[in-house]
Design a protein around this motif. Structure first.
Motif, PDB file in Angstrom:
ATOM      1  N   HIS A   1       0.838  -1.205   0.000  1.00  0.00           N
ATOM      2  CA  HIS A   1       0.000   0.000   0.000  1.00  0.00           C
ATOM      3  C   HIS A   1       0.870   1.251   0.000  1.00  0.00           C
ATOM      4  N   ALA A   2       1.876   1.271   0.851  1.00  0.00           N
ATOM      5  CA  ALA A   2       2.737   2.446   0.970  1.00  0.00           C
ATOM      6  C   ALA A   2       3.686   2.601  -0.203  1.00  0.00           C
ATOM      7  N   GLY A   3       3.996   1.491  -0.892  1.00  0.00           N
ATOM      8  CA  GLY A   3       4.975   1.521  -1.965  1.00  0.00           C
ATOM      9  C   GLY A   3       6.376   1.205  -1.503  1.00  0.00           C
ATOM     10  N   SER A   4       6.524   0.760  -0.257  1.00  0.00           N
ATOM     11  CA  SER A   4       7.836   0.427   0.291  1.00  0.00           C
ATOM     12  C   SER A   4       8.350  -0.890  -0.278  1.00  0.00           C
ATOM     13  N   ARG A   5       9.637  -1.106  -0.118  1.00  0.00           N
ATOM     14  CA  ARG A   5      10.245  -2.412  -0.379  1.00  0.00           C
ATOM     15  C   ARG A   5      10.474  -3.074   0.975  1.00  0.00           C
ATOM     16  N   VAL A   6      10.185  -4.379   1.064  1.00  0.00           N
ATOM     17  CA  VAL A   6      10.236  -5.021   2.367  1.00  0.00           C
ATOM     18  C   VAL A   6      10.724  -6.456   2.235  1.00  0.00           C
ATOM     19  N   LEU A   7      11.567  -6.857   3.176  1.00  0.00           N
ATOM     20  CA  LEU A   7      11.972  -8.247   3.320  1.00  0.00           C
ATOM     21  C   LEU A   7      11.282  -8.742   4.581  1.00  0.00           C
ATOM     22  N   VAL A   8      10.290  -9.613   4.410  1.00  0.00           N
ATOM     23  CA  VAL A   8       9.453 -10.045   5.518  1.00  0.00           C
ATOM     24  C   VAL A   8       9.882 -11.426   5.993  1.00  0.00           C
ATOM     25  N   THR A   9      10.228 -11.516   7.263  1.00  0.00           N
ATOM     26  CA  THR A   9      10.619 -12.786   7.876  1.00  0.00           C
ATOM     27  C   THR A   9       9.686 -13.028   9.053  1.00  0.00           C
ATOM     28  N   PRO A  10       8.598 -13.769   8.844  1.00  0.00           N
ATOM     29  CA  PRO A  10       7.625 -13.984   9.919  1.00  0.00           C
ATOM     30  C   PRO A  10       8.283 -14.569  11.164  1.00  0.00           C
ATOM     31  N   ALA A  11       7.992 -13.956  12.299  1.00  0.00           N
ATOM     32  CA  ALA A  11       8.634 -14.362  13.556  1.00  0.00           C
ATOM     33  C   ALA A  11       7.955 -15.584  14.151  1.00  0.00           C
ATOM     34  N   TYR A  12       8.763 -16.461  14.757  1.00  0.00           N
ATOM     35  CA  TYR A  12       8.197 -17.597  15.490  1.00  0.00           C
ATOM     36  C   TYR A  12       9.056 -17.914  16.704  1.00  0.00           C
ATOM     37  N   PHE A  13       8.372 -18.525  17.705  1.00  0.00           N
ATOM     38  CA  PHE A  13       8.952 -18.798  19.019  1.00  0.00           C
ATOM     39  C   PHE A  13       8.543 -20.197  19.466  1.00  0.00           C
ATOM     40  N   ASP A  14       9.170 -20.655  20.518  1.00  0.00           N
ATOM     41  CA  ASP A  14       8.733 -21.864  21.212  1.00  0.00           C
ATOM     42  C   ASP A  14       8.255 -21.426  22.588  1.00  0.00           C
ATOM     43  N   ARG A  15       6.983 -21.100  22.684  1.00  0.00           N
ATOM     44  CA  ARG A  15       6.408 -20.638  23.945  1.00  0.00           C
ATOM     45  C   ARG A  15       4.922 -20.974  23.929  1.00  0.00           C
ATOM     46  N   PRO A  16       4.250 -20.909  25.074  1.00  0.00           N
ATOM     47  CA  PRO A  16       2.827 -21.269  25.119  1.00  0.00           C
ATOM     48  C   PRO A  16       2.025 -20.552  24.041  1.00  0.00           C
ATOM     49  N   GLY A  17       1.250 -21.318  23.300  1.00  0.00           N
ATOM     50  CA  GLY A  17       0.441 -20.758  22.225  1.00  0.00           C
ATOM     51  C   GLY A  17       1.143 -20.728  20.889  1.00  0.00           C
ATOM     52  N   GLY A  18       2.439 -21.022  20.879  1.00  0.00           N
ATOM     53  CA  GLY A  18       3.193 -21.018  19.630  1.00  0.00           C
ATOM     54  C   GLY A  18       3.454 -22.419  19.120  1.00  0.00           C
ATOM     55  N   ASP A  19       3.646 -22.538  17.829  1.00  0.00           N
ATOM     56  CA  ASP A  19       3.947 -23.823  17.208  1.00  0.00           C
ATOM     57  C   ASP A  19       4.959 -23.577  16.094  1.00  0.00           C
ATOM     58  N   TRP A  20       6.237 -23.640  16.462  1.00  0.00           N
ATOM     59  CA  TRP A  20       7.254 -23.266  15.486  1.00  0.00           C
ATOM     60  C   TRP A  20       7.261 -24.192  14.278  1.00  0.00           C
ATOM     61  N   ARG A  21       6.907 -25.441  14.462  1.00  0.00           N
ATOM     62  CA  ARG A  21       6.875 -26.365  13.320  1.00  0.00           C
ATOM     63  C   ARG A  21       5.845 -25.911  12.290  1.00  0.00           C
ATOM     64  N   ALA A  22       4.673 -25.552  12.768  1.00  0.00           N
ATOM     65  CA  ALA A  22       3.631 -25.075  11.869  1.00  0.00           C
ATOM     66  C   ALA A  22       4.047 -23.758  11.210  1.00  0.00           C
ATOM     67  N   ASP A  23       4.722 -22.892  11.961  1.00  0.00           N
ATOM     68  CA  ASP A  23       5.152 -21.614  11.411  1.00  0.00           C
ATOM     69  C   ASP A  23       6.194 -21.804  10.311  1.00  0.00           C
ATOM     70  N   VAL A  24       7.160 -22.673  10.538  1.00  0.00           N
ATOM     71  CA  VAL A  24       8.188 -22.944   9.524  1.00  0.00           C
ATOM     72  C   VAL A  24       7.545 -23.520   8.269  1.00  0.00           C
ATOM     73  N   ALA A  25       6.623 -24.435   8.444  1.00  0.00           N
ATOM     74  CA  ALA A  25       5.944 -25.042   7.299  1.00  0.00           C
ATOM     75  C   ALA A  25       5.128 -24.009   6.531  1.00  0.00           C
ATOM     76  N   ALA A  26       4.477 -23.086   7.243  1.00  0.00           N
ATOM     77  CA  ALA A  26       3.654 -22.071   6.590  1.00  0.00           C
ATOM     78  C   ALA A  26       4.504 -21.120   5.751  1.00  0.00           C
ATOM     79  N   ILE A  27       5.672 -20.754   6.261  1.00  0.00           N
ATOM     80  CA  ILE A  27       6.566 -19.889   5.476  1.00  0.00           C
ATOM     81  C   ILE A  27       6.982 -20.599   4.197  1.00  0.00           C
ATOM     82  N   GLY A  28       7.318 -21.875   4.301  1.00  0.00           N
ATOM     83  CA  GLY A  28       7.700 -22.634   3.118  1.00  0.00           C
ATOM     84  C   GLY A  28       6.594 -22.684   2.090  1.00  0.00           C
ATOM     85  N   ARG A  29       5.359 -22.901   2.540  1.00  0.00           N
ATOM     86  CA  ARG A  29       4.232 -22.940   1.604  1.00  0.00           C
ATOM     87  C   ARG A  29       4.036 -21.588   0.923  1.00  0.00           C
ATOM     88  N   TRP A  30       4.228 -20.513   1.688  1.00  0.00           N
ATOM     89  CA  TRP A  30       4.056 -19.170   1.123  1.00  0.00           C
ATOM     90  C   TRP A  30       5.110 -18.901   0.034  1.00  0.00           C
TER      91      TRP A  30
END
Length: 441
Positions: free
Chosen positions: A140-169
């Motif tokens: 929207h802004a017209g910026s250039r961006v390198l997006v690295t979705p953050a993930y953790f190993d903590r309550p409510g987080g699932d790093w395995r699912a997050d890593v897999a989702a980035i790969g699919r994207w």
């Protein structure tokens, strides 16, 4: 959509390794949004009659590259401002972020993009959740961006699912996509202290399959460093043991490093994001910039998040980097204005593994910044020694004199104002999001 255009400028700073100063210069931008020519007017190819031209009155530079940011944190400015890093994160920031939804992160990112663009920052490496909303705001802004979705190993987080989702994207949209390839995707494992070695190893394998950058906080505080050294030798040693140093890696902060740690980073070709302002505010320490650069580690500049800085002004980071380097070494030549300029532009791009941004050379994207010289910072004019010009730019003018900005040849700031973002509306939306996030606490 970009259109071909010729730009005339009294001075162009292409950010090449020799920090050239091109006077009476021309920059040609093609319809594809890339630079076709950058050099003197005398050597420029003839322009066809149908190509419009623009005469600039100041200095034309590449867009600045912010190598480490969490820009949606514009919503959290000032929270826990007097706390050290770990208590600031655990007691204040992470609970607030847990209350964020995608539209909140998008509102914060849009406001952050507008702020960065007005400062001449055309590219930022973002580590944050709600990555789709972050991408949408940047486009929207017209910026250039390198997006690295953050993930953790903590309550409510699932790093395995997050890593897999980035790969699919990445597999679905590609490593880079959007108009002018404005978006690049990568992996954002938060840190060695918030993830197990298994997560780092899995990240290394998945990123290597796709040629993607891994963006991770490294040895930011003394407490982290002591704990990691006791268990793994050091954070860089753990990165090596898990395979992360075998691929594209961006180490954010890198404050607590031994000589052997620096050698590991140098041997691997990893980039470092130096964040002097945030590190100072959180009392995390001062990164060994002189030792890193002496070992030929590629070091760019980062603002970190606007809740730990508290702005997104990379020119300010350049000034702080110069001051801290000189204080640490007792040598006023330890980081010159010319070197700081490169850290904010082409060297910062190289830290991200990019050679198509950060410098004005044929084939690169036309991400450009026009610096006004009409204010009080250039009273000596432009017909001065190159070193004097860089000093006035880096020490005095900086973001204060950014007038116009282009990304992939498209204007995104004109006469100091964003043209694709209604800043009043963006500020209002961010304020509403902040009220939801903080008001729920």
């Amino acid at each position: 959509m970009s259109t071909a255009r010729r730009y005339f400028a009294p001075v162009v700073l292409p950010a090449d390794p020799g920090t050239s100063v091109i006077r009476d210069a021309i920059v040609d931008v093609g319809q594809d949004g890339r630079i076709a020519y950058c050099g003197t007017s005398a050597a420029a190819p003839p322009a066809t009659d149908d190509v419009p031209h623009t005469r600039l009155t100041g200095i034309l530079t590449p867009g600045l590259v912010n190598t480490h940011a969490h820009s949606p944190m514009t919503l959290l400015r000032g929270l826990g401002g007097d706390l050290p890093l770990l208590s600031w994160l655990q007691d204040v920031i992470w609970p607030a972020e847990a209350r964020m939804v995608a539209r909140d992160a998008g509102a914060g990112m849009l406001l952050g993009c507008a702020e960065m663009l007005r400062f001449g920052v055309t590219t930022s490496a973002e580590m944050y959740a709600h990555a789709e909303a972050v991408v949408e705001a940047a486009l929207h802004a017209g910026s250039r961006v390198l997006v690295t979705p953050a993930y953790f190993d903590r309550p409510g987080g699932d790093w395995r699912a997050d890593v897999a989702a980035i790969g699919r994207w990445i597999d679905a949209d590609g490593l880079r996509f959007g108009p002018g390839e404005r978006v690049e995707l990568g992996y954002g494992p938060h840190s060695a202290y918030t993830l197990p070695p298994e997560a780092l190893r899995s990240t290394a394998e998945e990123a290597a399959l796709r040629g993607a950058l891994v963006h991770i906080h490294v040895a930011e505080t003394l407490a982290e460093d002591v704990a990691q050294r006791e268990q793994f030798g050091s954070v860089p040693q753990l990165l090596k043991d898990t395979g992360l140093l075998d691929g594209r890696l961006l180490a954010a902060h890198a404050v607590r490093l031994s000589a052997s740690d620096i050698a590991l980073l140098a041997d691997s070709g990893a980039g470092v994001a130096h964040c002097p302002g945030s590190n100072a505010k959180l009392a995390s320490g001062t990164a060994p910039l002189h030792a890193l650069r002496s070992a030929s580690v590629t070091v760019g500049l980062g603002t970190d998040g606007p809740a730990s800085n508290d702005d997104l002004d990379l020119w300010e980071e350049a000034r702080l980097a110069m001051m801290f380097a000189r204080l640490a070494t007792g040598d006023p030549m330890s980081l010159t204005a010319e070197e700081a300029f490169l850290m904010a532009t082409s060297v910062g791009a190289a830290a991200l593994g990019r050679s198509d941004i950060g410098s004005l050379r044929p084939g690169n994207w036309a991400d450009m910044v026009h610096i006004s010289v009409d204010g009080p910072y250039f009273t000596a004019g432009l017909d001065i020694a190159d070193s004097h010009l860089f000093a006035n730019l880096m020490w005095a003018a900086g973001s204060r004199e950014v007038r116009d900005v282009w990304v992939a040849g498209e204007p995104v700031v004109v006469d100091g104002e964003t043209v694709r973002v209604d800043r009043t509306a963006a500020t209002r939306a961010a304020a509403e999001a902040t009220a939801r996030v903080i008001g729920a606490g």
